[in-house]
Design a protein around this motif. Structure first.
Motif, PDB file in Angstrom:
ATOM      1  N   PHE A  29      12.938 -10.905   1.506  1.00  0.00           N
ATOM      2  CA  PHE A  29      14.212 -10.227   1.290  1.00  0.00           C
ATOM      3  C   PHE A  29      14.408  -9.910  -0.184  1.00  0.00           C
ATOM      4  O   PHE A  29      14.145 -10.735  -1.053  1.00  0.00           O
ATOM      5  N   PHE A  30      14.905  -8.712  -0.432  1.00  0.00           N
ATOM      6  CA  PHE A  30      15.219  -8.277  -1.789  1.00  0.00           C
ATOM      7  C   PHE A  30      16.614  -7.674  -1.775  1.00  0.00           C
ATOM      8  O   PHE A  30      17.119  -7.267  -0.745  1.00  0.00           O
ATOM      9  N   ASN A  31      17.212  -7.614  -2.951  1.00  0.00           N
ATOM     10  CA  ASN A  31      18.483  -6.901  -3.075  1.00  0.00           C
ATOM     11  C   ASN A  31      18.581  -6.373  -4.493  1.00  0.00           C
ATOM     12  O   ASN A  31      17.640  -6.509  -5.291  1.00  0.00           O
ATOM     13  N   ASP A  32      19.740  -5.787  -4.797  1.00  0.00           N
ATOM     14  CA  ASP A  32      19.875  -5.161  -6.118  1.00  0.00           C
ATOM     15  C   ASP A  32      20.046  -6.185  -7.247  1.00  0.00           C
ATOM     16  O   ASP A  32      20.216  -5.818  -8.398  1.00  0.00           O
ATOM     17  N   LYS A  33      20.006  -7.485  -6.896  1.00  0.00           N
ATOM     18  CA  LYS A  33      20.055  -8.508  -7.945  1.00  0.00           C
ATOM     19  C   LYS A  33      18.665  -9.103  -8.215  1.00  0.00           C
ATOM     20  O   LYS A  33      18.506  -9.967  -9.065  1.00  0.00           O
ATOM     21  N   THR A  34      17.678  -8.651  -7.440  1.00  0.00           N
ATOM     22  CA  THR A  34      16.333  -9.236  -7.569  1.00  0.00           C
ATOM     23  C   THR A  34      15.714  -8.850  -8.906  1.00  0.00           C
ATOM     24  O   THR A  34      15.667  -7.673  -9.261  1.00  0.00           O
ATOM     25  N   THR A  35      15.234  -9.843  -9.643  1.00  0.00           N
ATOM     26  CA  THR A  35      14.638  -9.578 -10.965  1.00  0.00           C
ATOM     27  C   THR A  35      13.113  -9.542 -10.846  1.00  0.00           C
ATOM     28  O   THR A  35      12.550  -9.890  -9.807  1.00  0.00           O
ATOM     29  N   ASP A  36      12.466  -9.172 -11.961  1.00  0.00           N
ATOM     30  CA  ASP A  36      11.000  -9.136 -11.987  1.00  0.00           C
ATOM     31  C   ASP A  36      10.411 -10.524 -11.779  1.00  0.00           C
ATOM     32  O   ASP A  36       9.362 -10.682 -11.142  1.00  0.00           O
ATOM     33  N   GLU A  37      11.121 -11.511 -12.289  1.00  0.00           N
ATOM     34  CA  GLU A  37      10.643 -12.903 -12.133  1.00  0.00           C
ATOM     35  C   GLU A  37      10.594 -13.286 -10.657  1.00  0.00           C
ATOM     36  O   GLU A  37       9.642 -13.919 -10.199  1.00  0.00           O
ATOM     37  N   VAL A  38      11.643 -12.893  -9.967  1.00  0.00           N
ATOM     38  CA  VAL A  38      11.719 -13.215  -8.534  1.00  0.00           C
ATOM     39  C   VAL A  38      10.601 -12.495  -7.788  1.00  0.00           C
ATOM     40  O   VAL A  38       9.958 -13.058  -6.901  1.00  0.00           O
ATOM     41  N   ILE A  39      10.357 -11.232  -8.160  1.00  0.00           N
ATOM     42  CA  ILE A  39       9.288 -10.454  -7.501  1.00  0.00           C
ATOM     43  C   ILE A  39       7.949 -11.155  -7.713  1.00  0.00           C
ATOM     44  O   ILE A  39       7.157 -11.321  -6.773  1.00  0.00           O
ATOM     45  N   ASN A  40       7.703 -11.599  -8.943  1.00  0.00           N
ATOM     46  CA  ASN A  40       6.435 -12.285  -9.237  1.00  0.00           C
ATOM     47  C   ASN A  40       6.295 -13.564  -8.436  1.00  0.00           C
ATOM     48  O   ASN A  40       5.211 -13.887  -7.920  1.00  0.00           O
ATOM     49  N   SER A  41       7.400 -14.278  -8.304  1.00  0.00           N
ATOM     50  CA  SER A  41       7.308 -15.550  -7.555  1.00  0.00           C
ATOM     51  C   SER A  41       7.061 -15.276  -6.078  1.00  0.00           C
ATOM     52  O   SER A  41       6.332 -16.008  -5.405  1.00  0.00           O
ATOM     53  N   LYS A  42       7.631 -14.190  -5.563  1.00  0.00           N
ATOM     54  CA  LYS A  42       7.402 -13.848  -4.154  1.00  0.00           C
ATOM     55  C   LYS A  42       5.942 -13.430  -3.943  1.00  0.00           C
ATOM     56  O   LYS A  42       5.316 -13.774  -2.939  1.00  0.00           O
ATOM     57  N   VAL A  43       5.406 -12.698  -4.899  1.00  0.00           N
ATOM     58  CA  VAL A  43       3.998 -12.286  -4.798  1.00  0.00           C
ATOM     59  C   VAL A  43       3.099 -13.527  -4.802  1.00  0.00           C
ATOM     60  O   VAL A  43       2.171 -13.636  -3.998  1.00  0.00           O
ATOM     61  N   ASN A  44       3.413 -14.452  -5.695  1.00  0.00           N
ATOM     62  CA  ASN A  44       2.609 -15.688  -5.769  1.00  0.00           C
ATOM     63  C   ASN A  44       2.687 -16.464  -4.459  1.00  0.00           C
ATOM     64  O   ASN A  44       1.706 -17.050  -4.003  1.00  0.00           O
ATOM     65  N   PHE A  45       3.873 -16.446  -3.869  1.00  0.00           N
ATOM     66  CA  PHE A  45       4.083 -17.133  -2.586  1.00  0.00           C
ATOM     67  C   PHE A  45       3.167 -16.541  -1.511  1.00  0.00           C
ATOM     68  O   PHE A  45       2.511 -17.255  -0.759  1.00  0.00           O
TER      69      PHE A  45
END
Lengths: 416, 118
Positions: A136-152
């Motif tokens: 899940f993503f939203n308009d508050k999602t930061t680059d850090e969060v994206i990276n952590s999701k990719v790592n997951f």
């Protein structure tokens, strides 16, 4: 002479009843555009026997088993079934692969006295149906969060042992997710009045070699499957400059006007209100944006929800324009080929007519199936999803088993 | 002659009837190679199979969920969706001509015991 006449009459009635009845097949009325004003609407007579049997078969399914577990904390609250249309329009239960035409969500038919209690409690509880394969993503999602999701995802892929090239996968995922997030953020920069995009969805598959695939290239049971969903959370920030170009802005404006003019304004509570409309997006080679396939290659589908209840004024002149629609152009004689993809410029009036007919189909189907459900049935319809596809001649009709839909309606059942 | 006409009429009537399907559900799908296929299964058999499958999956799912609930492990979710498909062989005896694989989803919810207003 008399004998010949008798035989001719028998032949005529026998074969004519076979060729004209087409029982079990959806009427051609729903697949073609009609320019005649007095054409008779189809009432699903040809699929009536199927729907009757279908509704009866789910009357008390799974209930006997529940009785033994009635004191538990959990219970079977519903199930989902699907129907499909064959290439010639025959309706049947969806099996194997291919595209579902209609998805039906069934729920327990509760006694009336407990309905309000369930509604009150459910109102206060958000549905927590986190699917471990949905990000899940939203308009508050930061680059850090994206990276952590990719790592997951990389960790999961490594642990599954089904993906060999994790470096390649990581690169592809970062690129896809970043684009997906940007598209969502760009949508927030537009001001939608009546039909607001509330969600983007992109389904993808991960191959053993680390490649990411979409749409029909995803193999069920073979590839790792992932769903990306973006939801709007923050109110519109007009200071954010959208990364959309002019053609995209123009497209979304036209789309909103189209939905507003095509779909009814609910003056009173509808029996089958529209929960969402899902529209596939397509991007052409020159960057032009139009209506594409839901689950099409690399492009998310967008979910719209009605926001205002009042009738929104729209300028008639805008309906004179055209909207590009991505259509598969199958070559003659090649039944199973993918065909080439072309952008067909359909005038908005035609699309409007198609959408109205598609909604009519959805409402009629829900109403027809509802009537088939017996009063003592333990299950009732909660909602349905109907999917539609533009054909190469520009008409919008229910999608058949080998097609990929462009538009889907999600209708709730308020008919108690 | 009259007998010939009678048998001819019966023959024509039987041949011209719509394909028998009143006691069977049609199943429609695409093979992995993209070919459209259709098959039929008797309504009675279909209902039996669905009932068995839903019962089996429900039993397993509910037992597991109750165990988790009893051990008070991760009680934060309130609904569980389980997608499943059943494989039903078609054919006669040991001659299996194929199978149908309809997919369905089951939804399980946690029962609420609070009263209104809580």
């Amino acid at each position: 002479m008399g004998i010949r006449l008798i035989i001719s009459v028998i032949l005529f009635f026998s074969f004519s009843s076979r060729s004209f009845s087409k029982v079990g097949y959806l009427s051609n009325y729903w697949f073609t555009e009609s320019f005649e004003k007095n054409i008779q609407e189809d009432n699903f007579q040809s699929i009536d026997p199927f729907l009757s049997s279908y509704a009866i078969s789910y009357k008390d399914i799974g209930i006997n088993q529940q009785k033994s577990l009635k004191d538990g904390s959990w219970y079977l609250s519903g199930f989902q079934t699907s129907l499909a249309l064959g290439l010639k329009g025959k309706i049947g239960i969806h099996s194997w692969g291919g595209t579902k035409t209609i998805e039906i969500d069934w729920k327990r038919r509760a006694p009336k006295k407990t309905v309000s209690k369930e509604r009150t409690i459910l109102k206060n509880n958000k549905k927590l149906t986190g699917n471990k394969n949905t990000l899940f993503f939203n308009d508050k999602t930061t680059d850090e969060v994206i990276n952590s999701k990719v790592n997951f995802i990389i960790t999961k892929a490594r642990n599954s042992g089904r993906v060999r090239n994790l470096t390649k996968l990581e690169g592809e995922l970062k690129r896809i997710i970043t684009s997906f997030q940007l598209m969502g953020e760009s949508l927030t920069s537009h001001s939608f009045k009546s039909w607001r995009p509330v969600k983007l969805r992109l389904d993808l598959g991960i191959k053993g070699n680390g490649k990411v695939v979409f749409g029909p290239l995803i193999k069920m049971g073979g590839d790792l499957r992932l769903r990306l969903e973006w939801k709007k959370v923050k109110p519109i920030n007009k200071n954010i400059v959208g990364s959309f170009n002019k053609s995209a802005s123009s497209f979304f404006k036209k789309l909103e006007i189209l939905l507003n003019s095509s779909l009814p304004v609910a003056k009173k509570k509808s029996l089958y209100p529209i929960g969402h409309i899902e529209i596939g997006l397509g991007i052409g080679i020159n960057g032009g944006i139009g209506i594409g396939k839901i689950g099409g290659y690399g492009i998310p589908s967008i979910f719209f929800k009605k926001t205002s209840h009042g009738k929104e004024p729209y300028i008639n002149g805008l309906l004179e324009r055209s909207i590009p629609v991505m259509i598969e152009n199958k070559r003659n004689g090649e039944k199973n080929s993918m065909g080439s993809i072309i952008f067909l410029n359909l005038d908005e009036k035609r699309i409007k007519k198609g959408i109205r007919k598609a909604l009519k189909f959805s409402n009629k189907f829900m109403s027809k199936l509802n009537k088939k459900i017996e009063r003592n049935s333990k299950w009732e319809i909660k909602r349905i999803k109907t999917q539609f596809k533009f054909s190469s001649d520009g008409s919008l009709g229910p999608v058949k088993i080998s097609g990929i839909p462009h538009i889907a309606f999600y209708l709730r059942n308020n008919n108690k | 002659m009259k007998l010939k006409i009678f048998f001819l009429s019966v023959f024509i009537f039987l041949v011209s009837r719509p394909s028998s399907g009143e006691d069977a559900f049609p199943f429609i799908g695409l093979t992995p190679k993209g070919k459209s296929i259709e098959a039929s299964l008797s309504k009675k058999k279909w209902k039996e199979k669905m009932e068995k499958s839903i019962s089996y999956i429900s039993q397993s799912a509910l037992t597991s969920l109750e165990r988790i609930e009893g051990q008070q492990r991760s009680p934060s979710f309130e609904q569980v969706d389980i997608g499943s498909s059943i494989k039903i062989s078609l054919g006669l005896g040991t001659v299996v001509k194929g199978s149908i694989e309809p997919y369905f989803k089951l939804f399980f919810k946690k029962r609420r015991v609070q009263s209104i207003g809580e």
